[in-house]
Motif scaffolding. Structure first.
Motif, PDB file in Angstrom:
ATOM      1  N   TYR A  92    -108.738 -69.613 -81.315  1.00 43.81           N
ATOM      2  CA  TYR A  92    -108.493 -70.965 -81.799  1.00 43.81           C
ATOM      3  C   TYR A  92    -108.119 -71.873 -80.631  1.00 43.81           C
ATOM      4  CZ  TYR A  92    -107.844 -68.435 -86.235  1.00 43.81           C
ATOM      5  OH  TYR A  92    -108.004 -67.629 -87.332  1.00 43.81           O
ATOM      6  N   HIS A  93    -108.526 -73.127 -80.710  1.00 41.99           N
ATOM      7  CA  HIS A  93    -108.121 -74.128 -79.719  1.00 41.99           C
ATOM      8  C   HIS A  93    -107.436 -75.262 -80.473  1.00 41.99           C
ATOM      9  CE1 HIS A  93    -109.383 -76.540 -75.868  1.00 41.99           C
ATOM     10  NE2 HIS A  93    -108.076 -76.548 -76.078  1.00 41.99           N
ATOM     11  N   PHE A  94    -106.161 -75.492 -80.172  1.00 46.88           N
ATOM     12  CA  PHE A  94    -105.374 -76.465 -80.930  1.00 46.88           C
ATOM     13  C   PHE A  94    -105.243 -77.788 -80.191  1.00 46.88           C
ATOM     14  CE2 PHE A  94    -103.939 -72.349 -82.549  1.00 46.88           C
ATOM     15  CZ  PHE A  94    -104.148 -72.550 -83.902  1.00 46.88           C
ATOM     16  N   HIS A  95    -105.655 -78.855 -80.861  1.00 47.15           N
ATOM     17  CA  HIS A  95    -105.470 -80.212 -80.361  1.00 47.15           C
ATOM     18  C   HIS A  95    -104.469 -80.957 -81.236  1.00 47.15           C
ATOM     19  CE1 HIS A  95    -108.829 -79.569 -77.678  1.00 47.15           C
ATOM     20  NE2 HIS A  95    -109.572 -79.194 -78.698  1.00 47.15           N
ATOM     21  N   ASN A  96    -103.848 -80.237 -82.155  1.00 49.50           N
ATOM     22  CA  ASN A  96    -102.829 -80.824 -83.015  1.00 49.50           C
ATOM     23  C   ASN A  96    -101.730 -79.787 -83.230  1.00 49.50           C
ATOM     24  OD1 ASN A  96    -104.250 -79.037 -84.604  1.00 49.50           O
ATOM     25  ND2 ASN A  96    -105.076 -80.585 -85.973  1.00 49.50           N
ATOM     26  N   LYS A  97    -100.767 -80.101 -84.065  1.00 50.42           N
ATOM     27  CA  LYS A  97     -99.646 -79.195 -84.335  1.00 50.42           C
ATOM     28  C   LYS A  97     -99.205 -79.371 -85.772  1.00 50.42           C
ATOM     29  CE  LYS A  97     -96.423 -82.637 -82.535  1.00 50.42           C
ATOM     30  NZ  LYS A  97     -95.331 -82.985 -81.614  1.00 50.42           N
ATOM     31  N   GLY A  98     -98.374 -78.427 -86.271  1.00 52.67           N
ATOM     32  CA  GLY A  98     -97.907 -78.572 -87.647  1.00 52.67           C
ATOM     33  C   GLY A  98     -97.511 -77.286 -88.339  1.00 52.67           C
ATOM     34  N   PHE A  99     -97.787 -76.120 -87.719  1.00 49.76           N
ATOM     35  CA  PHE A  99     -97.437 -74.852 -88.357  1.00 49.76           C
ATOM     36  C   PHE A  99     -95.920 -74.667 -88.452  1.00 49.76           C
ATOM     37  CE2 PHE A  99    -101.671 -73.785 -86.541  1.00 49.76           C
ATOM     38  CZ  PHE A  99    -102.316 -73.537 -87.732  1.00 49.76           C
ATOM     39  N   PHE A 106     -93.386 -70.075 -98.501  1.00 48.54           N
ATOM     40  CA  PHE A 106     -93.909 -68.718 -98.666  1.00 48.54           C
ATOM     41  C   PHE A 106     -95.438 -68.671 -98.651  1.00 48.54           C
ATOM     42  CE2 PHE A 106     -95.369 -65.214-101.396  1.00 48.54           C
ATOM     43  CZ  PHE A 106     -94.857 -64.137-100.678  1.00 48.54           C
ATOM     44  N   PHE A 107     -96.067 -69.575 -99.415  1.00 47.66           N
ATOM     45  CA  PHE A 107     -97.532 -69.569 -99.511  1.00 47.66           C
ATOM     46  C   PHE A 107     -98.164 -69.825 -98.144  1.00 47.66           C
ATOM     47  CE2 PHE A 107    -101.573 -71.866-100.516  1.00 47.66           C
ATOM     48  CZ  PHE A 107    -102.251 -70.780-101.068  1.00 47.66           C
ATOM     49  N   ASN A 108     -97.636 -70.827 -97.434  1.00 49.05           N
ATOM     50  CA  ASN A 108     -98.158 -71.124 -96.100  1.00 49.05           C
ATOM     51  C   ASN A 108     -97.941 -69.955 -95.147  1.00 49.05           C
ATOM     52  OD1 ASN A 108     -99.063 -73.703 -96.746  1.00 49.05           O
ATOM     53  ND2 ASN A 108     -97.130 -74.670 -96.198  1.00 49.05           N
ATOM     54  N   HIS A 109     -96.763 -69.346 -95.238  1.00 53.21           N
ATOM     55  CA  HIS A 109     -96.433 -68.213 -94.362  1.00 53.21           C
ATOM     56  C   HIS A 109     -97.457 -67.084 -94.516  1.00 53.21           C
ATOM     57  CE1 HIS A 109     -94.185 -65.143 -92.259  1.00 53.21           C
ATOM     58  NE2 HIS A 109     -94.119 -64.412 -93.355  1.00 53.21           N
ATOM     59  N   ILE A 110     -97.830 -66.779 -95.733  1.00 57.89           N
ATOM     60  CA  ILE A 110     -98.825 -65.719 -95.980  1.00 57.89           C
ATOM     61  C   ILE A 110    -100.183 -66.103 -95.392  1.00 57.89           C
ATOM     62  CG2 ILE A 110    -100.089 -64.445 -97.738  1.00 57.89           C
ATOM     63  CD1 ILE A 110     -97.151 -63.624 -97.435  1.00 57.89           C
ATOM     64  N   LEU A 111    -100.590 -67.356 -95.601  1.00 53.73           N
ATOM     65  CA  LEU A 111    -101.880 -67.803 -95.071  1.00 53.73           C
ATOM     66  C   LEU A 111    -101.875 -67.798 -93.543  1.00 53.73           C
ATOM     67  CD1 LEU A 111    -102.917 -70.787 -97.396  1.00 53.73           C
ATOM     68  CD2 LEU A 111    -103.423 -68.356 -97.625  1.00 53.73           C
ATOM     69  N   TYR A 112    -100.750 -68.194 -92.945  1.00 51.80           N
ATOM     70  CA  TYR A 112    -100.671 -68.211 -91.487  1.00 51.80           C
ATOM     71  C   TYR A 112    -100.746 -66.790 -90.919  1.00 51.80           C
ATOM     72  CZ  TYR A 112     -99.008 -73.060 -92.014  1.00 51.80           C
ATOM     73  OH  TYR A 112     -98.891 -74.389 -92.324  1.00 51.80           O
ATOM     74  N   LYS A 113    -100.085 -65.846 -91.584  1.00 49.80           N
ATOM     75  CA  LYS A 113    -100.141 -64.457 -91.112  1.00 49.80           C
ATOM     76  C   LYS A 113    -101.575 -63.937 -91.119  1.00 49.80           C
ATOM     77  CE  LYS A 113     -97.146 -61.322 -92.065  1.00 49.80           C
ATOM     78  NZ  LYS A 113     -96.260 -60.360 -92.774  1.00 49.80           N
ATOM     79  N   ILE A 114    -102.300 -64.245 -92.176  1.00 48.32           N
ATOM     80  CA  ILE A 114    -103.703 -63.813 -92.270  1.00 48.32           C
ATOM     81  C   ILE A 114    -104.542 -64.515 -91.202  1.00 48.32           C
ATOM     82  CG2 ILE A 114    -105.771 -63.836 -93.730  1.00 48.32           C
ATOM     83  CD1 ILE A 114    -103.873 -63.712 -96.160  1.00 48.32           C
ATOM     84  N   ILE A 132     -96.648 -71.953 -82.916  1.00 46.00           N
ATOM     85  CA  ILE A 132     -97.322 -70.745 -83.422  1.00 46.00           C
ATOM     86  C   ILE A 132     -96.590 -69.465 -83.017  1.00 46.00           C
ATOM     87  CG2 ILE A 132     -99.588 -71.863 -83.438  1.00 46.00           C
ATOM     88  CD1 ILE A 132    -100.222 -70.349 -80.839  1.00 46.00           C
ATOM     89  N   GLN A 133     -95.429 -69.608 -82.420  1.00 46.54           N
ATOM     90  CA  GLN A 133     -94.703 -68.466 -81.856  1.00 46.54           C
ATOM     91  C   GLN A 133     -94.402 -67.381 -82.887  1.00 46.54           C
ATOM     92  OE1 GLN A 133     -91.092 -69.627 -79.899  1.00 46.54           O
ATOM     93  NE2 GLN A 133     -90.764 -67.626 -78.942  1.00 46.54           N
ATOM     94  N   LYS A 134     -94.170 -67.785 -84.123  1.00 49.70           N
ATOM     95  CA  LYS A 134     -93.827 -66.828 -85.178  1.00 49.70           C
ATOM     96  C   LYS A 134     -94.988 -65.892 -85.490  1.00 49.70           C
ATOM     97  CE  LYS A 134     -91.754 -66.771 -89.829  1.00 49.70           C
ATOM     98  NZ  LYS A 134     -91.166 -67.606 -90.904  1.00 49.70           N
ATOM     99  N   TYR A 135     -96.209 -66.313 -85.181  1.00 48.79           N
ATOM    100  CA  TYR A 135     -97.388 -65.549 -85.604  1.00 48.79           C
ATOM    101  C   TYR A 135     -98.233 -65.012 -84.447  1.00 48.79           C
ATOM    102  CZ  TYR A 135     -96.088 -68.060 -89.805  1.00 48.79           C
ATOM    103  OH  TYR A 135     -95.371 -68.575 -90.864  1.00 48.79           O
ATOM    104  N   VAL A 136     -98.021 -65.533 -83.247  1.00 50.47           N
ATOM    105  CA  VAL A 136     -98.888 -65.166 -82.127  1.00 50.47           C
ATOM    106  C   VAL A 136     -98.056 -64.694 -80.946  1.00 50.47           C
ATOM    107  CG1 VAL A 136    -100.757 -65.924 -80.609  1.00 50.47           C
ATOM    108  CG2 VAL A 136    -100.499 -66.954 -82.873  1.00 50.47           C
ATOM    109  N   ASN A 137     -98.349 -63.486 -80.471  1.00 52.79           N
ATOM    110  CA  ASN A 137     -97.699 -62.966 -79.278  1.00 52.79           C
ATOM    111  C   ASN A 137     -98.141 -63.777 -78.065  1.00 52.79           C
ATOM    112  OD1 ASN A 137     -97.460 -61.095 -76.821  1.00 52.79           O
ATOM    113  ND2 ASN A 137     -96.329 -59.959 -78.388  1.00 52.79           N
ATOM    114  N   ASN A 138     -97.230 -63.985 -77.140  1.00 50.58           N
ATOM    115  CA  ASN A 138     -97.543 -64.789 -75.957  1.00 50.58           C
ATOM    116  C   ASN A 138     -98.705 -64.212 -75.152  1.00 50.58           C
ATOM    117  OD1 ASN A 138     -96.973 -67.082 -74.310  1.00 50.58           O
ATOM    118  ND2 ASN A 138     -96.034 -65.723 -72.806  1.00 50.58           N
TER     119      ASN A 138
END
Length: 350
Positions: A92-99, A106-114, A132-138
């Protein structure tokens, strides 16, 4: 704009065999974020196009600009599911933010994990990793600053060498509250109260601030002789404002601000920049070297930094030169394209 640079890049397209699919279901800027039957049809067409592409090709990598919130994310999530079903490696290439703001739902958290499971990400600044730190290792994150094309500064500029003009402040962006328009107007009011000689030019398309609202506030502050709004400008007219300015001011606190490409334009023109620590801007503006970073929504701090420059022409020149050098070293379009190519190669081999 950055997506267009990538799609049309000779450097990138000469190194990779690419298949481009436009993920947008909006035909115009006004359509973005809107619902409608037409969009449902566009989404179904888009999903079918993705299925045909991944089922008939063996891709080494899927590079995807993922929306971070709203309906755009849910649309992109469906595409991500298709890619995962076909076992396509994704970056993914992010040009925005918001996660970060919505990850506790809860619903968003599940979708983000997937979404982030077994994927890689490209961020334009280390200051955005928190999102994105909660979902992606550095180890699965790459960093790539944005870049813009070099401008032909040899274009004829209409200057009046006889008239002595007041110190010129330039704001160039959409006329939005979160871009700091009112903050700058309040700073101008402070400068006026201190008997400072200046002019402030606002250049940009009217948005949630209309011309009527702007003019009314300017009159309320009695700034009619100091502040001027010019609407949106292009090409030589836009360059003219950069060339006539002494400082570029961008006091943004926009919730989706990530980098501020307009700051790079100002740096190309050897202008010192005053902005805020929003998104990845601290990676662009070196506080005290190429300009100043002031607290968000702080008109007094902004006015004081502008006054520092008004009283120090030598500092203006030094900061402007440092900014131009920083742009040339880090933020040209060619630098961006080569960095992105290196990242794609690493991602394919990972």
């Amino acid at each position: 704009m950055v997506g267009k640079y990538i799609q049309e890049s000779k450097i990138i397209n000469n190194q990779f065999d690419t298949n481009f699919i436009n993920l947008s279901t909006s035909k115009t800027l006004n359509d973005i974020g809107q619902n409608g039957k037409g969009k449902i049809g566009s989404l179904l067409y888009l999903l079918n196009k993705v299925i045909k592409s991944v089922s008939s090709n063996k891709f080494d990598l899927c590079y995807m600009t993922l929306s971070t919130n709203g309906l755009g994310f849910y649309k992109d999530f469906l595409i991500v599911i298709l890619l995962k079903l076909y076992r396509v490696k994704i970056i993914y290439h992010f040009h925005n933010k918001g996660f970060f703001e919505k990850q506790n739902k809860f619903f968003n958290h599940i979708l983000y994990k997937i979404t982030f499971r077994k994927t890689m990400s490209i961020l334009i600044s280390k200051y955005l990793y928190y999102d994105i730190q909660k979902y992606v290792n550095n180890n699965d994150v790459f960093y790539c600053h944005n870049g813009i094309p070099k401008i032909d500064l040899s274009l004829p500029i209409l200057k009046n060498d006889i008239e002595v003009k007041p110190f010129s402040i330039l704001f160039l962006s959409n006329m939005m509250i979160e871009k700091g328009v009112f903050v700058l107007l309040e700073a101008c009011n402070i400068l006026k109260s201190r008997k400072v000689s200046f002019e402030c030019n606002f250049v940009g398309a009217w948005s949630d601030i209309t011309k009527e609202i702007f003019d009314e506030y300017v009159s309320e502050l009695d700034l009619n002789q100091y502040v001027f709004a010019h609407g949106k400008k292009y090409d030589e007219e836009k360059l003219q404002f950069f060339n006539e300015a002494d400082v570029f001011v961008f006091p943004t606190f926009y919730h989706n601000e990530t980098f501020g490409l307009v700051l790079l334009e100002a740096m190309q023109h050897s202008l010192p920049v005053i902005s805020c620590s929003e998104g990845g801007i601290p990676d662009v503006v070196q506080d005290g070297n190429t300009g100043f970073l002031v607290p968000k929504k702080d008109s007094l701090a902004l006015a004081e930094k502008i006054e520092v420059l008004i009283n120090n022409p030598k500092l203006i020149k030094e900061m402007g030169q440092a900014g131009k050098m920083r742009y040339s070293e880090l933020f040209t379009l060619e630098k961006f394209e080569n960095n992105l190519c290196d990242i794609i190669k690493q991602a394919i081999e990972k």
